[in-house]
Write a protein that holds these residues in place. Structure first.
Motif, PDB file in Angstrom:
ATOM      1  N   HIS A  28       0.830  -1.018   0.011  1.00  0.00           N
ATOM      2  CA  HIS A  28       0.000   0.076  -0.046  1.00  0.00           C
ATOM      3  C   HIS A  28       1.064   1.298   0.041  1.00  0.00           C
ATOM      4  CE1 HIS A  28      -3.237  -2.451   1.040  1.00  0.00           C
ATOM      5  NE2 HIS A  28      -2.684  -3.017   1.875  1.00  0.00           N
ATOM      6  N   ARG A  29       0.259   2.271  -0.590  1.00  0.00           N
ATOM      7  CA  ARG A  29       0.839   3.444  -0.511  1.00  0.00           C
ATOM      8  C   ARG A  29      -0.243   4.632  -0.082  1.00  0.00           C
ATOM      9  NH1 ARG A  29       2.905   5.905  -5.768  1.00  0.00           N
ATOM     10  NH2 ARG A  29       4.330   4.584  -5.284  1.00  0.00           N
ATOM     11  N   LEU A  30       0.323   5.300   1.088  1.00  0.00           N
ATOM     12  CA  LEU A  30      -0.420   6.393   1.701  1.00  0.00           C
ATOM     13  C   LEU A  30       0.336   7.613   1.443  1.00  0.00           C
ATOM     14  CD1 LEU A  30      -0.887   4.862   5.095  1.00  0.00           C
ATOM     15  CD2 LEU A  30      -2.557   4.641   3.198  1.00  0.00           C
ATOM     16  N   GLN A  31      -0.642   8.379   0.489  1.00  0.00           N
ATOM     17  CA  GLN A  31      -0.233   9.796   0.044  1.00  0.00           C
ATOM     18  C   GLN A  31      -0.874  10.902   0.378  1.00  0.00           C
ATOM     19  OE1 GLN A  31       2.179   9.356  -3.654  1.00  0.00           O
ATOM     20  NE2 GLN A  31       1.159  11.242  -4.121  1.00  0.00           N
ATOM     21  N   PHE A  32      -0.422  11.983   1.058  1.00  0.00           N
ATOM     22  CA  PHE A  32      -1.352  13.295   1.265  1.00  0.00           C
ATOM     23  C   PHE A  32      -0.891  14.645   1.258  1.00  0.00           C
ATOM     24  CE2 PHE A  32       0.646  12.356   5.400  1.00  0.00           C
ATOM     25  CZ  PHE A  32       0.862  13.550   5.766  1.00  0.00           C
ATOM     26  N   GLN A  33      -1.354  15.601   1.536  1.00  0.00           N
ATOM     27  CA  GLN A  33      -0.644  16.812   1.512  1.00  0.00           C
ATOM     28  C   GLN A  33      -0.748  17.413   3.079  1.00  0.00           C
ATOM     29  OE1 GLN A  33      -2.542  19.708  -1.300  1.00  0.00           O
ATOM     30  NE2 GLN A  33      -0.731  21.060  -0.755  1.00  0.00           N
ATOM     31  N   LEU A  34       0.450  17.959   3.544  1.00  0.00           N
ATOM     32  CA  LEU A  34       0.384  18.548   4.702  1.00  0.00           C
ATOM     33  C   LEU A  34      -0.207  19.638   4.879  1.00  0.00           C
ATOM     34  CD1 LEU A  34       4.204  18.014   5.672  1.00  0.00           C
ATOM     35  CD2 LEU A  34       2.429  16.858   6.552  1.00  0.00           C
ATOM     36  N   PRO A  35      -1.018  19.747   5.980  1.00  0.00           N
ATOM     37  CA  PRO A  35      -1.909  21.154   6.239  1.00  0.00           C
ATOM     38  C   PRO A  35      -1.093  22.451   6.564  1.00  0.00           C
ATOM     39  CG  PRO A  35      -1.811  19.951   8.245  1.00  0.00           C
ATOM     40  CD  PRO A  35      -0.955  19.001   7.164  1.00  0.00           C
ATOM     41  N   PRO A  36      -1.698  23.347   6.087  1.00  0.00           N
ATOM     42  CA  PRO A  36      -0.814  24.693   6.155  1.00  0.00           C
ATOM     43  C   PRO A  36      -0.505  25.162   7.487  1.00  0.00           C
ATOM     44  CG  PRO A  36      -3.240  25.082   4.746  1.00  0.00           C
ATOM     45  CD  PRO A  36      -3.215  23.768   5.515  1.00  0.00           C
ATOM     46  N   ALA A  37      -1.042  24.287   8.572  1.00  0.00           N
ATOM     47  CA  ALA A  37      -0.447  24.699  10.000  1.00  0.00           C
ATOM     48  C   ALA A  37       0.904  24.475  10.117  1.00  0.00           C
ATOM     49  CB  ALA A  37      -1.208  23.790  10.903  1.00  0.00           C
ATOM     50  N   PHE A  38       1.841  23.584   9.044  1.00  0.00           N
ATOM     51  CA  PHE A  38       3.149  23.411   9.175  1.00  0.00           C
ATOM     52  C   PHE A  38       3.913  24.334   8.838  1.00  0.00           C
ATOM     53  CE2 PHE A  38       1.505  19.040   9.612  1.00  0.00           C
ATOM     54  CZ  PHE A  38       2.279  18.418  10.867  1.00  0.00           C
ATOM     55  N   GLY A  39       3.093  25.563   8.279  1.00  0.00           N
ATOM     56  CA  GLY A  39       4.015  26.705   7.934  1.00  0.00           C
ATOM     57  C   GLY A  39       4.422  26.856   6.435  1.00  0.00           C
ATOM     58  N   ASP A  40       4.909  28.412   6.145  1.00  0.00           N
ATOM     59  CA  ASP A  40       5.322  28.447   4.712  1.00  0.00           C
ATOM     60  C   ASP A  40       6.838  28.241   4.631  1.00  0.00           C
ATOM     61  OD1 ASP A  40       6.079  30.696   6.245  1.00  0.00           O
ATOM     62  OD2 ASP A  40       4.779  32.148   5.136  1.00  0.00           O
ATOM     63  N   SER A  41       7.434  27.669   5.388  1.00  0.00           N
ATOM     64  CA  SER A  41       8.865  27.587   5.255  1.00  0.00           C
ATOM     65  C   SER A  41       9.181  26.088   5.830  1.00  0.00           C
ATOM     66  CB  SER A  41      10.004  28.637   6.062  1.00  0.00           C
ATOM     67  OG  SER A  41       9.449  28.586   7.342  1.00  0.00           O
ATOM     68  N   GLU A  42      10.389  25.729   5.775  1.00  0.00           N
ATOM     69  CA  GLU A  42      10.754  24.675   6.105  1.00  0.00           C
ATOM     70  C   GLU A  42      11.167  24.444   7.798  1.00  0.00           C
ATOM     71  OE1 GLU A  42      13.294  22.210   2.884  1.00  0.00           O
ATOM     72  OE2 GLU A  42      14.164  23.950   3.423  1.00  0.00           O
ATOM     73  N   ARG A  43      10.900  23.369   8.417  1.00  0.00           N
ATOM     74  CA  ARG A  43      11.064  23.012   9.622  1.00  0.00           C
ATOM     75  C   ARG A  43      11.298  21.796  10.062  1.00  0.00           C
ATOM     76  NH1 ARG A  43       6.382  26.171  12.552  1.00  0.00           N
ATOM     77  NH2 ARG A  43       6.687  27.361  10.260  1.00  0.00           N
ATOM     78  N   PRO A  44      11.969  21.474  11.140  1.00  0.00           N
ATOM     79  CA  PRO A  44      12.284  20.065  11.387  1.00  0.00           C
ATOM     80  C   PRO A  44      11.181  19.652  11.953  1.00  0.00           C
ATOM     81  CG  PRO A  44      14.203  21.477  12.242  1.00  0.00           C
ATOM     82  CD  PRO A  44      13.124  22.451  11.932  1.00  0.00           C
ATOM     83  N   ALA A  45      10.892  18.211  11.809  1.00  0.00           N
ATOM     84  CA  ALA A  45       9.763  17.531  12.362  1.00  0.00           C
ATOM     85  C   ALA A  45      10.230  16.109  12.821  1.00  0.00           C
ATOM     86  CB  ALA A  45       8.596  17.354  11.374  1.00  0.00           C
ATOM     87  N   ALA A  46       9.582  15.508  13.963  1.00  0.00           N
ATOM     88  CA  ALA A  46       9.579  14.225  14.422  1.00  0.00           C
ATOM     89  C   ALA A  46       8.630  13.347  13.631  1.00  0.00           C
ATOM     90  CB  ALA A  46       9.711  14.299  15.989  1.00  0.00           C
ATOM     91  N   ILE A  47       8.947  12.459  12.940  1.00  0.00           N
ATOM     92  CA  ILE A  47       7.856  11.409  12.469  1.00  0.00           C
ATOM     93  C   ILE A  47       7.792  10.221  12.983  1.00  0.00           C
ATOM     94  CG2 ILE A  47       7.139  10.704  10.091  1.00  0.00           C
ATOM     95  CD1 ILE A  47       8.907  13.114   9.242  1.00  0.00           C
ATOM     96  N   ALA A  48       6.882   9.776  13.340  1.00  0.00           N
ATOM     97  CA  ALA A  48       6.736   8.178  13.958  1.00  0.00           C
ATOM     98  C   ALA A  48       5.806   7.517  13.149  1.00  0.00           C
ATOM     99  CB  ALA A  48       6.436   8.427  15.518  1.00  0.00           C
ATOM    100  N   VAL A  49       6.105   6.445  13.119  1.00  0.00           N
ATOM    101  CA  VAL A  49       5.219   5.185  12.317  1.00  0.00           C
ATOM    102  C   VAL A  49       5.128   4.088  13.247  1.00  0.00           C
ATOM    103  CG1 VAL A  49       4.959   3.690  10.393  1.00  0.00           C
ATOM    104  CG2 VAL A  49       5.961   5.896  10.092  1.00  0.00           C
ATOM    105  N   THR A  50       3.766   3.769  13.329  1.00  0.00           N
ATOM    106  CA  THR A  50       3.677   2.407  14.226  1.00  0.00           C
ATOM    107  C   THR A  50       2.643   1.586  13.440  1.00  0.00           C
ATOM    108  OG1 THR A  50       1.831   3.523  15.592  1.00  0.00           O
ATOM    109  CG2 THR A  50       4.233   3.596  16.498  1.00  0.00           C
ATOM    110  N   ALA A  51       2.945   0.221  13.526  1.00  0.00           N
ATOM    111  CA  ALA A  51       2.006  -0.791  12.959  1.00  0.00           C
ATOM    112  C   ALA A  51       1.767  -1.641  14.125  1.00  0.00           C
ATOM    113  CB  ALA A  51       2.592  -1.412  11.869  1.00  0.00           C
ATOM    114  N   THR A  52       0.412  -1.749  14.557  1.00  0.00           N
ATOM    115  CA  THR A  52      -0.002  -2.771  15.368  1.00  0.00           C
ATOM    116  C   THR A  52      -1.131  -3.785  14.805  1.00  0.00           C
ATOM    117  OG1 THR A  52      -2.112  -1.516  16.033  1.00  0.00           O
ATOM    118  CG2 THR A  52       0.090  -1.069  17.005  1.00  0.00           C
ATOM    119  N   ASP A  53      -1.300  -4.940  15.620  1.00  0.00           N
ATOM    120  CA  ASP A  53      -2.201  -5.878  15.151  1.00  0.00           C
ATOM    121  C   ASP A  53      -3.675  -5.346  15.098  1.00  0.00           C
ATOM    122  OD1 ASP A  53      -3.011  -6.083  17.779  1.00  0.00           O
ATOM    123  OD2 ASP A  53      -1.839  -8.074  18.180  1.00  0.00           O
ATOM    124  N   SER A  54      -4.590  -6.095  15.007  1.00  0.00           N
ATOM    125  CA  SER A  54      -6.238  -5.364  14.866  1.00  0.00           C
ATOM    126  C   SER A  54      -6.498  -5.117  16.197  1.00  0.00           C
ATOM    127  CB  SER A  54      -6.817  -6.358  14.486  1.00  0.00           C
ATOM    128  OG  SER A  54      -7.009  -7.785  14.997  1.00  0.00           O
TER     129      SER A  54
END
Length: 345
Positions: free
Chosen positions: A183-209
């Motif tokens: 699968h591929r999940l693809q989206f556009q970040l909301p404007p709240a992330f600002g109009d210039s680059e900034r560092p972000a912590a990105i976490a991915v978790t996958a659990t059972d049902s």
């Protein structure tokens, strides 16, 4: 805002600001999910519930534990991720700390943006592929992509905590018994992330049902953000061969890939893989820069790896290739090989 969905080699993602449900059909066409009520799983419950998008994102993560861990102070160093349920707890704790640090920016944190532009996205030297974190640059309205595969039902959760953004943005999706695969999940970040680059912590978790245990069959294949990294996944056809090399006999593994974008900086990371009941462990072995980066519409010349770590010791075991590519102001992408190379002494 739209969502592309699919169940083949190059598939989906969806809107982070307006959380959307997975389409019933694995080959559904793009749709506008604005204003619809969409299923999610709240952080304080393991059961599925229907809530409006406004109830989902943005939101604060709950204080799930009082245990310490996950990186301290105001730095943006990715922690070494432990296994199982503790990994998801640690990630939530770590993201909360990153958000608090974002309210008190320091010179070191400002330097982090420059480092990410120069050295690319950061990962822990040891991580669990079912619960891991990265540090990368983000910007409002930038595209974001997560590509993955799994063999059993899974709940995938993505959390993004950016400097200067008060909320941890959370997106969670269940994949049922008939939605296993790639699968591929693809989206556009909301404007709240600002109009210039900034560092972000990105976490991915996958659990059972049940939402209580990490999913051992989950395999991340790509993670990226920015116009140069996303359209489709900008780096594809990653090969890492043969399946077995004998290091003492001076046999070498070969790797190459195709790029749809110009990336002036590219790094090949070699990761030793160990299976576990709650998700594979990846251990950093060595890295090698791709001289000159890559050009759009071209494959790199085959590169070689001798099966040894940074100290020139033989790295016995199974390995995956991780490609990190970035442009100073146009985004970054990390791609993992689906193929693996076993190294024997």
């Amino acid at each position: 805002m739209t969502i592309n969905t699919g169940h083949h080699r190059w598939t989906r993602f969806l809107a982070c600001l307006l959380a959307a449900a997975l389409a019933v059909s694995p080959l559904a066409t793009a749709q506008d999910w604005t204003g619809q009520r969409l299923p999610t799983i709240p952080d304080d419950s393991s059961s599925q519930d229907d809530v409006s998008p406004d109830d989902i994102i943005p939101q604060d993560e709950p204080d799930t534990t009082r245990d310490s861990g996950g990186g301290g102070g105001s730095d943006w160093t990715v922690p070494a991720i432990v296994a199982g349920t503790a990994a998801t707890v640690l990630l939530v704790r770590w993201l909360r700390e990153r958000r608090q640090a974002a309210k008190r920016p320091t010179a070191d944190e400002r330097d982090k943006q420059v480092n990410l532009q120069q050295q690319g996205p950061e990962f822990a030297p040891i991580y669990n592929t079912s619960a891991f974190a990265a540090i990368g640059l983000v910007q409002g309205n930038w595209p974001f992509v997560l590509d993955f595969a799994h063999d059993e039902p899974v709940i995938v959760t993505l959390r993004i905590s950016a400097r200067g953004v008060p909320d941890i943005y959370t997106l969670r999706f269940p994949f049922g018994a008939y939605e296993t695969g790639h699968h591929r999940l693809q989206f556009q970040l909301p404007p709240a992330f600002g109009d210039s680059e900034r560092p972000a912590a990105i976490a991915v978790t996958a659990t059972d049902s049940s939402g209580k245990q990490t999913a051992p069959s989950f395999r991340v294949l790509a993670l990226g953000c920015g116009p140069r990294a996303v359209g489709s996944v900008a780096i594809e056809e990653v090969t890492f061969l043969p399946r077995l090399i004998r290091a003492q006999a001076r046999e070498q593994a070969s790797y190459r890939f195709f790029s749809r974008s110009d990336f002036p900086s590219v790094m090949a990371d070699f990761m030793r893989v160990e299976p576990a009941e709650d998700g594979e462990r990846h251990f950093f072995v060595d890295e090698e820069p791709i001289d000159g980066g890559v050009s759009a519409g071209r494959s790199i010349e085959p590169q070689q790896w001798d099966g040894r770590d940074a100290g020139q010791r033989i790295s016995a075991g199974t390995h995956r290739l991780k490609i990190r590519a970035w442009a100073p102001t146009r985004g970054w992408l990390t791609v993992w090989s689906d193929s693996r190379v076993d190294v024997s002494p």
